[in-house]
Design a protein around this motif. Sequence first.
Motif, mmCIF file in Angstrom:
data_model
loop_
_atom_site.group_PDB
_atom_site.id
_atom_site.type_symbol
_atom_site.label_atom_id
_atom_site.label_comp_id
_atom_site.label_asym_id
_atom_site.label_seq_id
_atom_site.Cartn_x
_atom_site.Cartn_y
_atom_site.Cartn_z
ATOM 1 N N ALA A 65 30.104 41.457 57.293
ATOM 2 C CA ALA A 65 30.372 41.782 58.699
ATOM 3 C C ALA A 65 29.111 41.544 59.528
ATOM 4 C CB ALA A 65 30.835 43.225 58.845
ATOM 5 N N THR A 66 29.302 41.084 60.753
ATOM 6 C CA THR A 66 28.182 40.747 61.635
ATOM 7 C C THR A 66 28.428 41.301 63.029
ATOM 8 O OG1 THR A 66 27.781 38.697 60.418
ATOM 9 C CG2 THR A 66 26.819 38.867 62.619
ATOM 10 N N ILE A 67 27.400 41.900 63.611
ATOM 11 C CA ILE A 67 27.453 42.335 65.004
ATOM 12 C C ILE A 67 27.088 41.147 65.885
ATOM 13 C CG2 ILE A 67 26.384 43.817 66.749
ATOM 14 C CD1 ILE A 67 25.984 45.913 64.603
ATOM 15 N N THR A 68 27.901 40.885 66.888
ATOM 16 C CA THR A 68 27.676 39.743 67.764
ATOM 17 C C THR A 68 28.087 40.089 69.187
ATOM 18 O OG1 THR A 68 28.122 37.362 68.044
ATOM 19 C CG2 THR A 68 29.961 38.750 67.329
ATOM 20 N N ASN A 69 27.742 39.199 70.110
ATOM 21 C CA ASN A 69 28.143 39.351 71.519
ATOM 22 C C ASN A 69 27.726 40.708 72.088
ATOM 23 O OD1 ASN A 69 29.287 38.496 73.944
ATOM 24 N ND2 ASN A 69 31.331 39.241 73.418
ATOM 25 N N LEU A 70 26.480 41.077 71.883
ATOM 26 C CA LEU A 70 25.951 42.328 72.441
ATOM 27 C C LEU A 70 25.814 42.196 73.952
ATOM 28 C CD1 LEU A 70 24.639 45.133 71.983
ATOM 29 C CD2 LEU A 70 22.453 43.934 71.714
ATOM 30 N N ARG A 71 26.351 43.170 74.676
ATOM 31 C CA ARG A 71 26.287 43.147 76.134
ATOM 32 C C ARG A 71 26.063 44.570 76.640
ATOM 33 N NH1 ARG A 71 30.839 42.287 73.450
ATOM 34 N NH2 ARG A 71 32.727 43.416 74.025
ATOM 35 N N ASN A 72 25.601 44.701 77.869
ATOM 36 C CA ASN A 72 25.308 46.046 78.361
ATOM 37 C C ASN A 72 25.438 46.128 79.872
ATOM 38 O OD1 ASN A 72 22.534 44.525 78.173
ATOM 39 N ND2 ASN A 72 22.192 46.176 79.623
ATOM 40 N N ASP A 78 30.805 43.118 69.572
ATOM 41 C CA ASP A 78 31.905 42.754 68.693
ATOM 42 C C ASP A 78 31.411 42.758 67.247
ATOM 43 O OD1 ASP A 78 33.520 42.322 70.925
ATOM 44 O OD2 ASP A 78 32.872 40.233 71.077
ATOM 45 N N ILE A 79 32.312 43.033 66.337
ATOM 46 C CA ILE A 79 32.021 42.931 64.910
ATOM 47 C C ILE A 79 33.002 41.937 64.306
ATOM 48 C CG2 ILE A 79 31.982 44.141 62.700
ATOM 49 C CD1 ILE A 79 31.217 46.656 64.225
ATOM 50 N N GLN A 80 32.472 40.909 63.692
ATOM 51 C CA GLN A 80 33.290 39.900 63.039
ATOM 52 C C GLN A 80 33.074 40.013 61.542
ATOM 53 O OE1 GLN A 80 32.065 36.187 64.811
ATOM 54 N NE2 GLN A 80 33.107 36.620 66.749
ATOM 55 N N ALA A 81 34.169 40.065 60.793
ATOM 56 C CA ALA A 81 34.063 40.264 59.345
ATOM 57 C C ALA A 81 34.938 39.249 58.609
ATOM 58 C CB ALA A 81 34.486 41.682 58.969
ATOM 59 N N ARG A 82 34.486 38.904 57.397
ATOM 60 C CA ARG A 82 35.253 38.036 56.513
ATOM 61 C C ARG A 82 35.285 38.667 55.126
ATOM 62 N NH1 ARG A 82 36.567 33.218 58.510
ATOM 63 N NH2 ARG A 82 37.040 32.433 56.422
ATOM 64 N N ARG A 83 36.415 38.510 54.462
ATOM 65 C CA ARG A 83 36.547 39.014 53.093
ATOM 66 C C ARG A 83 36.857 37.858 52.153
ATOM 67 N NH1 ARG A 83 42.435 41.992 52.323
ATOM 68 N NH2 ARG A 83 43.710 40.490 53.480
ATOM 69 N N THR A 84 36.517 38.046 50.891
ATOM 70 C CA THR A 84 36.726 36.996 49.899
ATOM 71 C C THR A 84 38.156 37.016 49.357
ATOM 72 O OG1 THR A 84 34.396 37.099 49.259
ATOM 73 C CG2 THR A 84 35.904 36.046 47.720
ATOM 74 N N THR A 97 38.344 41.479 63.268
ATOM 75 C CA THR A 97 37.381 41.768 64.328
ATOM 76 C C THR A 97 37.591 43.190 64.841
ATOM 77 O OG1 THR A 97 38.832 40.888 66.053
ATOM 78 C CG2 THR A 97 37.248 39.361 65.060
ATOM 79 N N ALA A 98 36.539 43.738 65.398
ATOM 80 C CA ALA A 98 36.602 45.075 65.998
ATOM 81 C C ALA A 98 35.493 45.157 67.042
ATOM 82 C CB ALA A 98 36.437 46.158 64.941
ATOM 83 N N THR A 99 35.460 46.232 67.790
ATOM 84 C CA THR A 99 34.423 46.430 68.792
ATOM 85 C C THR A 99 33.756 47.790 68.580
ATOM 86 O OG1 THR A 99 35.987 47.397 70.377
ATOM 87 C CG2 THR A 99 35.599 45.021 70.519
#
Length: 213
Positions: free
Chosen positions: A68-75, A91-97, A140-142
């Motif tokens: 999982a990776t945190i991306t698109n940080l905004r404020n 946003d949090i983008q995740a991938r599973r195997t 994905t999640a926020t």
Amino acid sequence: MFHPKTIAISFVALALAGCATNAEFDETGGIKSVRSSCPAVAIPVHTADVTLFDPAGSRDARAIDVVATITNLRNTCVQQGDRIVTTATFDIQARRTNTSGAREVVLPYFATVTRGGTQIVSKQLSRVALRFADGQSSATATGGGNADIAASAATLPPEIEEQVTRRRKPGDPDAATDPLADPAVRSALRQASFELLVGFQLTQDQLAYNATR
């Protein structure tokens, strides 16, 4: 785990960004500095990603379960009376195997307010749920957090403010002098500098993995 040492590393990377001093040209061709009291918003080093393994004790690439990776940080930052409120979202983008079956993965993250790069003012711990549909490899999640600080604490003394923000024109005796060269200015800026740091709440093993991969 999140440590003050990590905050210090992040603060060096921000390079006093919490003070947000930017050079601009005025209508006469002089240079003026603009300072914002809003906290800088950033992700501390090595906390933007988390990797889960199956089995958990393995560090073999073939055992990677979820990344999982945190991306698109905004404020956003607003002043409400005598308070300054900064809200960060990401946003949090995740991938599973293994894509077989629906699955929910819950990950912890932090939102920490620091002052001067080392002093922890507050820390919020939250969790985000990533829901993988059957057959899907991604989800994905926020998430988000906020900083609520006193405007007076983020305000420089008038004499320091004047040194930092006054206009300088070519030819002025101190036009090429960086106000941050003055230890008193640096100290005041650091004291009035706040940061809102967000990232995954990692274990020592997870942090070590991110630092060495």
